[in-house]
Design a protein around this motif. Structure first.
Motif, short mmCIF file in Angstrom:
data_model
loop_
_atom_site.label_atom_id
_atom_site.label_comp_id
_atom_site.label_asym_id
_atom_site.label_seq_id
_atom_site.Cartn_x
_atom_site.Cartn_y
_atom_site.Cartn_z
N ARG A 112 6.56 2.49 -15.88
CA ARG A 112 7.46 2.28 -14.73
C ARG A 112 8.58 1.32 -15.10
N VAL A 113 8.28 0.33 -15.95
CA VAL A 113 9.32 -0.59 -16.40
C VAL A 113 10.36 0.16 -17.23
N VAL A 114 9.89 1.06 -18.09
CA VAL A 114 10.81 1.88 -18.89
C VAL A 114 11.72 2.69 -17.96
N GLN A 115 11.13 3.30 -16.95
CA GLN A 115 11.92 4.11 -16.01
C GLN A 115 12.92 3.26 -15.24
N GLN A 116 12.49 2.06 -14.88
CA GLN A 116 13.40 1.15 -14.16
C GLN A 116 14.63 0.83 -15.00
N HIS A 117 14.42 0.53 -16.29
CA HIS A 117 15.57 0.24 -17.16
C HIS A 117 16.42 1.48 -17.38
N ALA A 118 15.79 2.65 -17.43
CA ALA A 118 16.57 3.89 -17.55
C ALA A 118 17.46 4.07 -16.33
N ASN A 119 16.92 3.81 -15.14
CA ASN A 119 17.70 3.94 -13.91
C ASN A 119 18.82 2.91 -13.85
N LEU A 120 18.50 1.67 -14.27
CA LEU A 120 19.52 0.63 -14.27
C LEU A 120 20.62 0.94 -15.26
#
Length: 868
Positions: free
Chosen positions: A501-509
């Motif tokens: 989820r952290v990886v996805q958050q940085h991808a979204n950011l």
């Protein structure tokens, strides 16, 4: 009438009875008178016989006294006879017939006991003094015999004999390299249960004799002398055996001054030496001790403790110096290896070093185990802190995985090779928590420390989009690595899902910061203008054609650098473009697609190189086809250097184009090196492993030095990889030749030269070398050792002549290094012992080579001859 007749009858009977009684009285009186006369006669006879009786009693007493005297004299004479017999045997000595000699000592003790309890005899003191003097002399000769016998059969154990006692998996192979691993139990779980064969330290036929002699010395009260003789003799034997094996006496200061590569090799040897010393050498010594001192358990324990204490101390002091030396992350794994071997040997140490006398030795071993465990645990903390505080200035300009991330992940993966050991360590020396939980906690803290550091490094980027791309790449690398390793079971699905989820958050950011503003400029609101015209077709009524051009051409230049912008590009292309600009738009679009595909191909090529699973084997260790292919590919890239810099400059992320090209090139070269290291594991011979890596990395370095890539990668890259080439060259020499030399040559030159008079090399018919340098050396043994050397060298030469070093300069350098290892030792050995063998028959069968022959044959190495 009847009554009257009855009365008459009764009266008659009474008269008869009275008459009878009167007669009896008369007879009685007569008998009394007769007896009275007998009594007087007997009294007279007794008076007459009394002198005779007195003389007879005196004679009988005298006879009894004579018998007793004769018997006493016989006993005394028999004691004198025993003394005479014992004296003869004592003066003769125990060497020829020890059993009779011991019987003589027993006879002496009986004589001494007899005269000690019968001191009333004349001259008994003189006899006692003589017997005691003989006994003292006999005891002295016994001590001499015990010492001579013990010394004669106490010889240092040669390494080959110790190796023969190891299980097959741990024995050195024909080329001098051990088949087993140098690490502890996690690499070879069979090592704890494998069969070990104890070496024969003293022949079994001699042990009963030594036991009898020891028993006599103890009974004589010479226990301290016995202990001294045994200690002085056997202590040297154990120390010399370890020295021949390769054990060194190193201080803490010596350890601290060593380079890490040297120290790491010594630690590997120490682990092997500990196993051999405890399971073979000390176990064999305990067996000898117990047999010689059978029946005297406390003395056996004391002798064993005093004999082994210096050897044990020499071994444990090295381990203690390592445990107390300066901590560093790379030392953790050798600390765990050392901890493993101490745990493996714990049961043997407790059994072999039993008893109160060995308590200090047992405590020292336990103390080392605890210190190793403590240092390992402290190193965990140091590593965690070092990871979190790492201030490496190495920048990854393109936001890819940072070297620290791959280093830490590989470190954690390697830890899981030691999973069982770590759990044991936490279980015994932890704080009482579950060992699984403690290992999971340590791993999580290291991963969190890495994540904290990465977040700090991400702030170096001025571009917020690159910050999030960098964190996305690195945390994704962490998650992927955990999912593909044993760490997943320990950290759990919750950790994996949380970090995904952290990886996805940085991808979204990343998408938000990099593209939201651009999408806004391409929206209808951003493109409207009160003074603008309209796009044909009415789809974008009120949009200024000039503003549309100004917004979209810069957008296309920004889109080229990243793969994930396809959707944005489609969105932009959805905007209706005036029909008078189709050619321009097509050209720009084509440029964009070509640049995008080129950059994507870089990534594909890098991944393909690292994951290449080509089955093509280079049997001779030469340069792999993949290496030449990748190097040629990189060289070809530099023909397009200007174009690539333009591409990075216009379609990159704003960083210097030189730095980006250097980063891409370095990643490709590192991917190649990673793949080569994987391919090197296919070789069963460790020497060929290092030769293969030496050849291939040397090819990479030489190619870079001779091309434009040198200016881009820099001298630092070249020098670093030249050191790697030299490291593999050194490791090749060590595994192929240096470890063989103790078996083939050093064993002979060092040991035979220094102990040329040793009894194991002597023979009554052995002859001598001219000049007396090696008088008494057995010709047969020398022949055997020449023959062994020939066999070892032929095998190595045949095999390594088939290997290839394509670079002429490197090949000659390597040949010279091998010659420096072998030729001086062989010349010395040949000069000293060759004449003895040459003086016998068929000497050419044994002295097969001159030193010049060896030099010539070593010049044929690495020519890549037929593998048949």
């Amino acid at each position: 009438m009847a009554v009257d007749s009855g009365m008459d009858l009764l009266s008659e009977r009474a008269v008869l009875m009275r008459e009878s009684l009167q007669k009896s009285q008369t007879i009685t009186d007569n008998v009394v008178s007769i007896l009275g006369s007998f009594d007087s006669r007997l009294s007279a006879l007794e008076s007459a016989m009394r002198p005779t009786q007195i003389r007879t009693h005196a004679i009988r007493k005298a006879h009894e006294n004579i018998d007793k005297t004769l018997k006493s004299a016989e006993v005394i004479l028999s004691q004198f006879d025993l003394l005479r017999q014992a004296e003869t045997k004592v003066l003769k000595g125990p060497h020829e017939d020890l059993e009779s000699y011991l019987e003589a000592i027993a006879q002496l003790r009986k004589v001494i006991r007899y005269f000690s309890s019968n001191k009333g005899f004349k001259n008994s003191d003189g006899v006692l003094n003589h017997a005691n003097s003989l006994l003292a002399k006999a005891q002295s000769k016994l001590e001499e015999e015990f010492k001579q016998l013990l010394v004669s059969y106490s010889k240092a154990v040669e390494p080959d004999r110790l190796f023969d006692g190891l299980p097959n998996s741990l024995r050195p192979s024909a080329d001098g390299e051990g088949n087993g691993k140098s690490h502890g139990g996690h690499h070879n779980d069979d090592s704890e249960t494998a069969a070990y064969t104890l070496p024969v330290l003293i022949p079994s036929r001699v042990l009963p004799l030594l036991h009898d002699l020891a028993q006599q010395m103890v009974q004589a009260g010479h226990q301290q002398m016995l202990l001294q003789i045994y200690r002085e003799t056997r202590t040297f034997v154990l120390e010399e055996s370890l020295r021949k094996l390769g054990v060194e006496k190193l201080s803490k200061e010596d350890v601290q001054r060593m380079q890490w590569e040297v120290l790491e090799a010594k630690i590997g040897n120490w682990i092997h030496f500990m196993r051999i010393a405890v399971k073979l050498l000390f176990a064999g010594e305990r067996q000898v001790c117990d047999q010689i001192f059978r029946g005297f358990d406390s003395l056996s324990d004391q002798c064993f403790a005093e004999v082994t204490v210096s050897s044990v101390s020499m071994l444990l002091s090295f381990g203690d110096a390592i445990a107390r030396s300066k901590r560093s992350p790379e030392k953790l794994f050798v600390l765990l290896d050392m901890y493993e071997i101490m745990r493996e040997l714990h049961t043997e140490i407790e059994t072999i070093f039993k008893g109160k006398a060995c308590l200090e030795i047992r405590n020292s071993a336990t103390g080392l185990t605890k210190r190793l465990a403590q240092t390992a645990q402290e190193t965990f903390g140091d590593f965690e802190e070092a990871v979190e505080k790492d201030a490496t200035k190495t920048a990854v300009l393109d936001g890819t995985v940072h070297p620290l991330t791959s280093y830490v992940i590989n470190y954690v993966k390697f830890l899981f090779d030691y999973q069982a050991t770590l759990k044991q360590l936490f279980s015994e020396f932890g704080n009482g928590d579950d060992s699984n939980s403690q290992l999971a906690s340590v791993t999580m803290r290291i991963m969190q420390a890495l994540q904290n550091n990465l977040e700090g490094k991400s702030k170096q980027y001025k571009d917020q989009a690159l910050t999030h791309l960098f964190l996305m790449n690195n945390i994704h690398y962490m998650v992927r690595s955990v999912r593909r390793s044993e760490a997943k079971d320990l950290l759990g699905d919750d950790w994996v899902q949380r970090h995904r989820r952290v990886v996805q958050q940085h991808a979204n950011l990343y998408k938000r910061t990099a593209w939201t503003k651009i999408l806004q400029t391409s929206s209808a609101q951003g493109l409207t203008s009160s003074g603008g015209g309209s796009v044909e077709g009415g789809n974008s009524s009120g949009v200024s054609r000039g503003l549309l051009k100004e917004s979209l051409f810069p957008v296309w230049f920004c889109l080229v650098s990243l793969i994930t912008l396809c959707a944005v590009f489609e969105c932009v292309c959805g905007v209706v473009i005036p029909c008078d600009a189709p050619l321009r738009n097509s050209a720009t679009g084509l440029t964009k697609r070509l640049a995008q595909t080129a950059q994507e191909t870089f990534g594909d090529f890098e991944e393909a190189v690292e994951k290449d699973a080509t089955k093509t084997a280079v049997l001779d260790g030469t340069v792999h086809p993949l290496t030449s292919y990748v190097i040629n590919y990189v060289k070809f890239l530099f023909d397009y250097q200007a174009t690539l810099k333009q591409l990075f400059s216009e379609f990159g992320n704003g960083d210097d184009s030189n730095s980006q090209l250097a980063s891409v090139t370095m990643r490709i070269m590192q991917a190649l090196q990673n793949n080569l290291e994987g391919k090197s594991n296919q070789y069963k011979d460790p020497a060929l492993t290092h030769l293969f890596l030496m050849n291939n990395i040397h090819y990479m370095v030489r190619s870079v030095r001779r091309s434009e890539a040198k200016d881009l990668l820099g001298d630092d890259w070249v020098q670093r990889h030249r050191r790697v080439v030299q490291q593999h060259a050194n490791l090749y020499k060590r595994t192929a030749w240096t470890k063989v030399r103790p078996i083939c040559l050093t064993l002979y030159t060092k040991n035979i030269t220094q102990t040329s008079s040793a009894q194991e090399l002597t023979s009554s018919g052995g002859g001598s070398v001219e000049g007396g340098n090696s008088s008494g050396v057995s010709r047969g043994l020398l022949k055997e050792r020449f023959k062994m050397f020939n066999m070892q060298f032929d095998e190595l030469h045949q095999r390594q002549s088939q290997w290839t070093v394509p670079d002429t300069e490197l090949r000659e350098s390597l040949r010279l290094a091998v010659a420096e290892v072998l030729l001086p030792a062989y010349r010395s050995f040949l000069k000293r012992f060759g004449p003895l063998v040459e003086s016998g028959k068929n000497s050419q069968r044994y002295i097969k080579y001159t030193a010049e022959d060896l030099k010539r044959l070593l010049g044929e190495l690495f020519e890549g001859k037929s593998m048949n």
